[in-house]
Design an enzyme around this catalytic site. Structure first.
Site, PDB file in Angstrom:
ATOM      1  N   MET A  72       0.838  -1.202   0.000  1.00 14.48           N
ATOM      2  CA  MET A  72       0.000   0.000   0.000  1.00 14.48           C
ATOM      3  C   MET A  72       0.876   1.256   0.000  1.00 14.48           C
ATOM      4  SD  MET A  72      -3.449  -0.885   2.069  1.00 14.48           S
ATOM      5  CE  MET A  72      -2.820  -0.628   3.700  1.00 14.48           C
ATOM      6  N   GLY A 132      10.849  -2.778   5.701  1.00 12.42           N
ATOM      7  CA  GLY A 132      10.106  -4.051   5.648  1.00 12.42           C
ATOM      8  C   GLY A 132       9.710  -4.379   4.216  1.00 12.42           C
ATOM      9  N   HIS A 133       9.115  -3.381   3.547  1.00 11.55           N
ATOM     10  CA  HIS A 133       8.755  -3.562   2.136  1.00 11.55           C
ATOM     11  C   HIS A 133      10.002  -3.823   1.289  1.00 11.55           C
ATOM     12  CE1 HIS A 133       5.470  -0.625   3.454  1.00 11.55           C
ATOM     13  NE2 HIS A 133       4.776  -1.679   3.086  1.00 11.55           N
ATOM     14  N   ASP A 156       2.354  -9.399   8.959  1.00  7.23           N
ATOM     15  CA  ASP A 156       0.901  -9.555   8.842  1.00  7.23           C
ATOM     16  C   ASP A 156       0.605 -11.054   8.726  1.00  7.23           C
ATOM     17  OD1 ASP A 156      -0.017  -6.606   8.508  1.00  7.23           O
ATOM     18  OD2 ASP A 156       1.706  -6.822   7.194  1.00  7.23           O
ATOM     19  N   VAL A 170      10.754  -7.135   9.611  1.00  6.64           N
ATOM     20  CA  VAL A 170      11.888  -6.221   9.789  1.00  6.64           C
ATOM     21  C   VAL A 170      11.525  -5.236  10.902  1.00  6.64           C
ATOM     22  CG1 VAL A 170      13.313  -4.451   8.686  1.00  6.64           C
ATOM     23  CG2 VAL A 170      12.582  -6.461   7.388  1.00  6.64           C
TER      24      VAL A 170
HETATM   25  P1  AMP Z   1       1.411  -3.008   3.425  1.00 11.29           P
HETATM   26  O1  AMP Z   1       1.974  -1.920   2.576  1.00 11.29           O
HETATM   27  O2  AMP Z   1       1.320  -2.653   4.868  1.00 11.29           O
HETATM   28  O3  AMP Z   1       0.137  -3.581   2.852  1.00 11.29           O
HETATM   29  O4  AMP Z   1       2.462  -4.188   3.373  1.00 11.29           O
HETATM   30  C1  AMP Z   1       2.875  -4.755   2.152  1.00 11.29           C
HETATM   31  C2  AMP Z   1       3.668  -5.999   2.435  1.00 11.29           C
HETATM   32  O5  AMP Z   1       4.814  -5.677   3.231  1.00 11.29           O
HETATM   33  C3  AMP Z   1       2.869  -7.054   3.222  1.00 11.29           C
HETATM   34  O6  AMP Z   1       3.165  -8.342   2.729  1.00 11.29           O
HETATM   35  C4  AMP Z   1       3.381  -6.857   4.626  1.00 11.29           C
HETATM   36  O7  AMP Z   1       3.269  -8.019   5.428  1.00 11.29           O
HETATM   37  C5  AMP Z   1       4.840  -6.515   4.358  1.00 11.29           C
HETATM   38  N1  AMP Z   1       5.417  -5.819   5.510  1.00 11.29           N
HETATM   39  C6  AMP Z   1       4.914  -4.741   6.162  1.00 11.29           C
HETATM   40  N2  AMP Z   1       5.693  -4.418   7.213  1.00 11.29           N
HETATM   41  C7  AMP Z   1       6.712  -5.310   7.230  1.00 11.29           C
HETATM   42  C8  AMP Z   1       7.843  -5.504   8.088  1.00 11.29           C
HETATM   43  N3  AMP Z   1       8.095  -4.723   9.124  1.00 11.29           N
HETATM   44  N4  AMP Z   1       8.671  -6.550   7.795  1.00 11.29           N
HETATM   45  C9  AMP Z   1       8.433  -7.356   6.729  1.00 11.29           C
HETATM   46  N5  AMP Z   1       7.384  -7.216   5.896  1.00 11.29           N
HETATM   47  C10 AMP Z   1       6.531  -6.211   6.140  1.00 11.29           C
END
Ligand code: AMP
Length: 285
Positions: free
Chosen positions: A31, A37-38, A151, A177
């Site tokens: 998103m 993390g991303h 998640d 992360v």
């Molecule tokens: P989001 O933008 O929050 O929808 O996350 C996109 C992807 O990044 C999803 O697969 C999340 O699980 C992953 N993600 C978000 N935060 C982290 C993190 N701290 N470490 C690893 N993956 C993450």
């Protein structure tokens, strides 16, 4: 400059051309408001696949009424710079109109796995997640798609959907992360004040405490959860939404952490909903 693709048909054409030329295709759905993390998912995709597509889409379908859809952080140009540094072949960033044109009416849901935890707190959330992930996987047609264990319930639901509905894609789930102080990185951390952020450290402290208890040989779920709860409640300042030790494959409660158990927790800090988890009993946890 990394190309930004806005249309579903254009994205599918591009992906097909790459795969037709023999390139393996990796995909990282997000998103946006990208953080390390991303980027760890991006690097894994980069290492594994010849071409990598990231999607940036704040999916209205997975936000409930009164949630943070409008104020969710958006920074496409900043994201593009970060992606340029790790390497990315295209950003798929469609509008809500493009993803959900008039007449859109088909959804994917898993009522059993979505009944608890995030799904119970956020009715309709996982239906929105699965529907958008299903559509993105069809549009991008990757060989491998990368998700974060941060998640955990989402990752399990995606793996279940892909297995149940025979999506021709491999799902890779990568570790959470964290910031140096232990806080799991999240785009929503941007909502926290410095003081709120300090209180948010209760989540990772609770996981660390339970892990230490487990390392000392404790296997009773009740004792592990009590240890985590103490850490969440002292000092006060976090409002705990849920805390559970579950089977990582079914998300059903465990009485004992044998051989492994997934410790799930969610809490609110000044109205910001934060989640974290740790796998107990595995070196990867
Ligand atoms: P989001 O933008 O929050 O929808 O996350 C996109 C992807 O990044 C999803 O697969 C999340 O699980 C992953 N993600 C978000 N935060 C982290 C993190 N701290 N470490 C690893 N993956 C993450």
């Amino acid at each position: 400059m990394i190309p930004i693709v806005r249309g579903c048909a254009e994205m599918t054409r591009l992906a097909r051309a790459w795969r037709g030329a023999g390139a393996s295709l990796g995909f990282v759905p997000t998103m946006g408001a990208l953080h390390e993390g991303h980027l760890s998912l991006m690097r894994a995709a980069r290492a594994r696949c010849a071409r990598v597509v990231v999607s940036i889409f704040v999916n209205p379908l997975q936000f409930g009424p009164g949630e943070d859809l409008e104020r969710y952080p958006r920074d496409l140009e900043g994201d593009r710079d970060k992606l340029a540094a790790v390497g990315c072949d295209a950003i798929f960033s469609a509008s809500a109109q493009e993803m959900y044109p008039p007449g859109f009416a088909t959804h994917v849901s898993n009522e059993r796995l979505a009944a608890r935890f995030e799904g119970a707190l956020r009715p309709g959330h996982f239906r929105g997640v699965l529907t958008v992930v299903a559509k993105l996987l069809h549009v991008v047609q990757p060989d491998v798609a990368f998700f974060g264990q941060k998640d955990a319930q989402q990752a399990l639901l995606v793996r279940r959907m892909v297995a149940d509905l025979a999506f021709p894609v491999e799902i890779v789930v990568l570790p959470t992360v964290r910031a140096p102080d232990g806080l799991a990185l999240s785009s929503r951390n941007a909502y926290l004040s410095a003081e709120g952020r300090a209180r948010a450290l209760g989540l990772s402290r609770a996981l660390t405490a339970a892990r230490a208890e487990h390392a000392r040989g404790e296997r009773r779920a009740a004792a592990l959860l009590a240890r985590a709860r103490r850490e969440l409640e002292e000092p006060p300042g976090l409002s705990v939404d849920y805390l559970a030790l579950v089977d990582p494959e079914t998300f059903e409660d465990l009485e004992r952490c044998e051989p492994v158990g997934l410790l799930l927790l969610a809490a609110r800090v000044d109205g910001t909903h934060l989640i974290d988890n740790a796998l107990l009993g595995s070196p990867a946890g």
